[in-house]
Design a protein around this motif. Structure first.
Motif, mmCIF file in Angstrom:
data_model
loop_
_atom_site.group_PDB
_atom_site.id
_atom_site.type_symbol
_atom_site.label_atom_id
_atom_site.label_comp_id
_atom_site.label_asym_id
_atom_site.label_seq_id
_atom_site.Cartn_x
_atom_site.Cartn_y
_atom_site.Cartn_z
ATOM 1 N N LEU A 1 -5.378 1.407 0.149
ATOM 2 C CA LEU A 1 -4.257 0.730 0.797
ATOM 3 C C LEU A 1 -4.398 -0.786 0.660
ATOM 4 N N LEU A 2 -5.604 -1.262 0.899
ATOM 5 C CA LEU A 2 -5.856 -2.704 0.777
ATOM 6 C C LEU A 2 -5.577 -3.166 -0.654
ATOM 7 N N ARG A 3 -6.078 -2.412 -1.612
ATOM 8 C CA ARG A 3 -5.878 -2.785 -3.013
ATOM 9 C C ARG A 3 -4.399 -2.749 -3.390
ATOM 10 N N SER A 4 -3.664 -1.799 -2.814
ATOM 11 C CA SER A 4 -2.229 -1.748 -3.112
ATOM 12 C C SER A 4 -1.529 -2.987 -2.574
ATOM 13 N N ILE A 5 -1.876 -3.390 -1.368
ATOM 14 C CA ILE A 5 -1.183 -4.535 -0.773
ATOM 15 C C ILE A 5 -1.466 -5.807 -1.553
ATOM 16 N N VAL A 6 -2.718 -6.025 -1.948
ATOM 17 C CA VAL A 6 -3.013 -7.261 -2.678
ATOM 18 C C VAL A 6 -2.635 -7.158 -4.148
ATOM 19 N N GLY A 7 -2.121 -5.997 -4.560
ATOM 20 C CA GLY A 7 -1.551 -5.909 -5.902
ATOM 21 C C GLY A 7 -2.525 -5.473 -6.977
ATOM 22 N N MET B 1 5.713 -8.050 19.965
ATOM 23 C CA MET B 1 5.713 -8.808 18.704
ATOM 24 C C MET B 1 7.140 -9.010 18.212
ATOM 25 N N ALA B 2 7.691 -10.130 18.538
ATOM 26 C CA ALA B 2 9.058 -10.397 18.115
ATOM 27 C C ALA B 2 9.070 -10.952 16.695
ATOM 28 N N ASP B 3 7.901 -11.435 16.256
ATOM 29 C CA ASP B 3 7.825 -12.066 14.941
ATOM 30 C C ASP B 3 8.181 -11.101 13.829
ATOM 31 N N HIS B 4 8.580 -11.683 12.731
ATOM 32 C CA HIS B 4 8.830 -10.909 11.537
ATOM 33 C C HIS B 4 7.494 -10.543 10.908
ATOM 34 N N PRO B 5 7.320 -9.305 10.452
ATOM 35 C CA PRO B 5 6.026 -8.981 9.827
ATOM 36 C C PRO B 5 5.805 -9.773 8.538
ATOM 37 N N VAL B 6 4.548 -10.192 8.295
ATOM 38 C CA VAL B 6 4.243 -10.866 7.026
ATOM 39 C C VAL B 6 4.062 -9.853 5.914
ATOM 40 N N ILE B 7 3.589 -8.671 6.294
ATOM 41 C CA ILE B 7 3.453 -7.617 5.297
ATOM 42 C C ILE B 7 4.165 -6.384 5.807
ATOM 43 N N GLN B 8 4.982 -5.819 4.950
ATOM 44 C CA GLN B 8 5.737 -4.640 5.324
ATOM 45 C C GLN B 8 5.484 -3.578 4.262
ATOM 46 N N VAL B 9 4.888 -2.481 4.656
ATOM 47 C CA VAL B 9 4.656 -1.385 3.721
ATOM 48 C C VAL B 9 5.620 -0.274 4.094
ATOM 49 N N ARG B 10 6.396 0.179 3.126
ATOM 50 C CA ARG B 10 7.398 1.208 3.413
ATOM 51 C C ARG B 10 7.279 2.359 2.438
ATOM 52 N N ALA B 11 7.148 3.562 2.993
ATOM 53 C CA ALA B 11 7.153 4.804 2.197
ATOM 54 C C ALA B 11 6.223 4.727 0.997
ATOM 55 N N LEU B 12 5.032 4.177 1.226
ATOM 56 C CA LEU B 12 4.080 4.003 0.129
ATOM 57 C C LEU B 12 3.496 5.344 -0.312
ATOM 58 N N ASP B 13 3.550 5.595 -1.610
ATOM 59 C CA ASP B 13 2.887 6.769 -2.186
ATOM 60 C C ASP B 13 1.780 6.289 -3.100
ATOM 61 N N ASN B 14 0.638 6.939 -3.016
ATOM 62 C CA ASN B 14 -0.445 6.661 -3.943
ATOM 63 C C ASN B 14 -1.076 7.968 -4.341
ATOM 64 N N ARG B 15 -1.146 8.230 -5.624
ATOM 65 C CA ARG B 15 -1.882 9.421 -6.045
ATOM 66 C C ARG B 15 -2.663 9.124 -7.313
ATOM 67 N N PHE B 16 -3.798 9.790 -7.425
ATOM 68 C CA PHE B 16 -4.619 9.712 -8.636
ATOM 69 C C PHE B 16 -4.607 11.093 -9.248
ATOM 70 N N GLY B 17 -3.871 11.276 -10.324
ATOM 71 C CA GLY B 17 -3.723 12.608 -10.892
ATOM 72 C C GLY B 17 -3.035 13.498 -9.876
ATOM 73 N N SER B 18 -3.692 14.606 -9.544
ATOM 74 C CA SER B 18 -3.067 15.518 -8.587
ATOM 75 C C SER B 18 -3.536 15.217 -7.168
ATOM 76 N N HIS B 19 -4.452 14.223 -7.058
ATOM 77 C CA HIS B 19 -5.031 13.930 -5.754
ATOM 78 C C HIS B 19 -4.144 12.907 -5.023
ATOM 79 N N ILE B 20 -3.499 13.377 -3.938
ATOM 80 C CA ILE B 20 -2.593 12.496 -3.200
ATOM 81 C C ILE B 20 -3.372 11.762 -2.118
ATOM 82 N N VAL B 21 -3.355 10.441 -2.172
ATOM 83 C CA VAL B 21 -4.093 9.662 -1.177
ATOM 84 C C VAL B 21 -3.147 9.221 -0.055
#
Ligand SMILES: Nc1ncnc2c1ncn2[C@@H]1O[C@H](COP(=O)(O)OP(=O)(O)O)[C@@H](O)[C@H]1O
Ligand SMILES: [Mg+2]
Lengths: 264, 382
Positions: A48-54, A1-21
């Protein structure tokens, strides 16, 4: 895959309260690929999907879509980018007070500026494309079976002919024949429209027939993201159980039979 | 490269699609995509009659999406287009797309029946009338069901559900207390002002005290509290139960062998029947306090005299008449709120409609019943 990625997720953190997803999650989505996202229940695929679509502002990290960080754009600019997404939610999320035709016509009227008659005609075509019978167009979501809701939701996700399609467990709850037709449809649409597809699924048959790459979500991050053969050989307990358990073996056997039948 | 529906192309950089009829071939060119749908649709409609039987030529075609493909099908018909595809010069992806769209559109379209407006009007009227009849029928049935369940549970303390009861009591009683107190206080002051103004002409301002006490003990205390709860709590009951209905939670309760009336309705009804009398009592007190305040400030009747007059003139029965109505109103409001929740049918809009309907119905019922009761009590001389 030489193409540039359309979506790039980097070092994503998601937590709900103390629960780390998610913790330091990295993921790339390349143009015109179908990326299967698998993982046990509750590993954060939908999040993850919800994070990407905002829809779910991440607790940390960066997500760039078409080279832009969506969180830094103004509302109108965001909306322009969001029109290039099509999302099928896990529960369908059809508007319950509109019938199917109106559900799909809504974005066409709002964004593509079609007249109601044009939009509804196009909506009926999209419904037919996803395999729904013509009389379904006038029905309300409450009158449909689970599988029909999934199809209608796909039709709405496709309404604006998006560039990136996000599907959250699209074949869950479909009968096997319907699920196979669904898989085929996704591949056809990808080929014809140059779609990029982010496909969350548990369905091994879907993975084997549609996906170019598979990303495995486990231990709060993407464990591996590669072609199916390589992922299946990864040395990880969950991956081994998933791909080489009874269902995994059956799916491989079915896939091998299919590819033998149609050479090339 | 022109056929590449690439992501790399910036938005808006495409040439509008076009269809040109030359001899026996129909030449497609440009981009056949959603962005040009309206223009292409007009063109397709204009060409449709002459295009039948023509051979499509896709050599100049740029980008194509499902919207564009559907117009091609509209122009040539799906059978003709599918057979032409075999011979056409076309990238495989676009061939597959046109094929998929043609097949999808090859189904007979659903017939939409047209209805005579007069018939439609008559049908609508008939529906309204029968639904009114049905409403009363259903309400009577539901009241019976609730009472039946209530009397079944009452002698069986192990089936009493304390947690939902206390939660509902907290929500319908305690949380409503400040607003009920404030509202009745203000209305009490207003009634006292009215009385003072009218009675002044007769030199009988002292009777303002009787006016306030009578009206709040017999009518206003219970009526204001009931109307407030109808707006506040009946709507909440409908929305809660309606959302559960949409989510199939009620069906889940039934399949688990549980009774939704016992689980959801009885605790709410009982909580209302407890909290409305208490709120009524609070309403009576704070209405009279509001009246007493106006009497003290505007009429020079000190609170001690106010209390003395009330003690002298007002019999206990007026208080009992007012308070006695409270449980009945509470029962009706709660039952209507819950029943409307059960009637919700699978959509967000339906939740809204039934919430409105439950508030309107319960306020209507409260006022209707109150006027009937007023007549009855007057005839009985109570
Ligand atoms: N809005 C939320 N609030 C709190 N926790 C959440 C929320 N959404 C998801 N979670 C948690 O995040 C985890 C991942 O959820 P999800 O992405 O839905 O899993 P799945 O991979 O099955 O789709 C789960 O443990 C869930 O409890
Ligand atoms: Mg999920």
């Amino acid at each position: 895959m030489a193409d540039h990625p359309v979506i790039q997720v980097r070092a994503l953190d998601n937590r709900f309260g103390s629960h780390i997803v998610h913790e330091k999650l990295d993921l790339d989505l390349y143009p015109r690929e179908i990326l299967g996202v698998v993982g046990g229940s509750g590993t954060g695929k939908s999040v993850l999907l919800r994070s990407i679509v905002g829809l779910n502002p991440p607790s940390g990290g960066h997500i760039t879509v078409f080279g832009e960080d969506l969180t830094e754009l103004s509302a109108t600019e965001r909306s322009r980018y969001e029109q290039r997404f099509g999302v099928l939610f896990q529960g369908g999320a059809l508007f319950t007070s509109l019938n199917l035709e109106q559900n799909i016509a809504l974005p066409l009227i709002e964004h593509a500026r079609l007249s109601r008659a044009e939009a509804e005609e196009l909506a009926r075509m999209k419904l037919a494309l996803t395999g729904l019978p013509p009389e379904a167009a006038k029905k309300y979501p409450a009158e449909l079976s689970g599988g029909m809701v999934k199809r209608a939701a796909l039709a709405r996700a496709l309404a604006l002919d998006p560039e990136i399609l996000f599907l959250d467990e699209p074949t869950a709850g479909l009968d096997p024949i319907g699920a196979a037709a669904f898989d085929e449809l996704i591949v056809t649409l990808r080929n014809a429209l140059g779609l990029t597809v982010f496909l969350v699924t548990h369905d091994l048959d879907t993975l084997y027939t549609t996906c170019d790459r598979v990303a495995v979500l486990s231990q709060r991050k993407v464990l591996v993201a590669d072609t199916l053969e390589k992922v299946a050989q990864t040395d990880d307990r969950w991956i081994q159980d998933y791909f080489h358990g009874p269902r995994g073996r059956a799916a491989i056997a079915a896939h091998n039979r299919l590819t033998e039948q149609e050479p090339g | 490269m022109a056929n590449e529906p690439g992501l790399s192309q910036p938005l808006g950089a495409h040439t509008p699609g076009n269809a040109e009829l030359g001899g026996h071939t129909l030449k497609f060119s440009g981009d056949w995509i959603l962005a040009h749908y309206s223009a292409l649709d007009r063109q397709a409609t204009a060409l449709k009659a002459r295009a039948a039987g023509c051979n499509p030529d896709f050599s100049g075609l740029g980008r194509l999406d499902t919207a564009g493909a559907s117009l091609m099908v509209k122009l040539l018909g799906s059978d003709a287009l599918i057979s032409a595809l075999e011979r056409a010069e076309l990238p495989n992806e676009q061939r597959a797309l046109i094929q998929a769209v043609s097949e999808a559109m090859n189904q007979p379209s659903a017939e939409v029946a047209t209805v005579n407006p007069v018939v439609a009007f008559l049908a609508e009227t008939g529906k309204k009338v029968t639904s009114l009849g049905q409403l009363i029928w259903l309400l009577a049935g539901f009241i019976g069901q609730t009472l039946g369940t209530l009397f079944y549970i009452l002698p069986r303390p192990n089936r009493w559900r304390w947690t939902p009861f206390v939660a509902a009591l907290h929500d319908t009683g305690l949380n409503a207390l400040p607003i009920v107190a404030l509202l009745t206080f203000l209305v009490g002051a207003v009634v006292a002002f009215l009385g003072a103004t009218v009675l002044e002409d007769f030199g009988a301002t002292i009777y303002t005290v009787d006016l306030v006490a009578f009206s709040f003990l017999r009518e206003f205390g219970v009526l204001l509290a009931a109307i407030l709860l109808a707006g506040r709590t009946a709507s909440a009951f409908t929305a809660q139960i309606g959302a559960m209905k949409v989510n199939e939670e009620l069906d889940a309760i039934r399949t688990l062998g549980l009774n939704p009336v016992e689980l959801l309705v009885v605790p709410r009804v009982l909580a209302m029947m407890f909290s409305l009398p208490i709120l009524t009592f609070i309403g009576m007190i704070s209405g009279m306090v509001g009246g007493a305040m106006v009497c003290a400030l505007a009429l020079d009747i000190p609170p001690s005299q106010f209390i003395a007059i009330v003690e002298r003139d007002i019999a206990l029965k007026h208080f009992l008449v007012g308070l006695g109505k409270a449980p009945v109103f509470a029962f009706l409001i709660a039952v209507i709120g819950c029943l409307e929740g059960f009637k919700v049918a699978g959509s967000a809009q339906s939740v809204g409609e039934h919430t409105t309907s439950s508030v309107v119905q319960s306020i209507f019922m409260v006022i209707l019943l109150d006027s009937v009761a007023a007549l009855f009590f007057m005839e009985m001389g109570w």
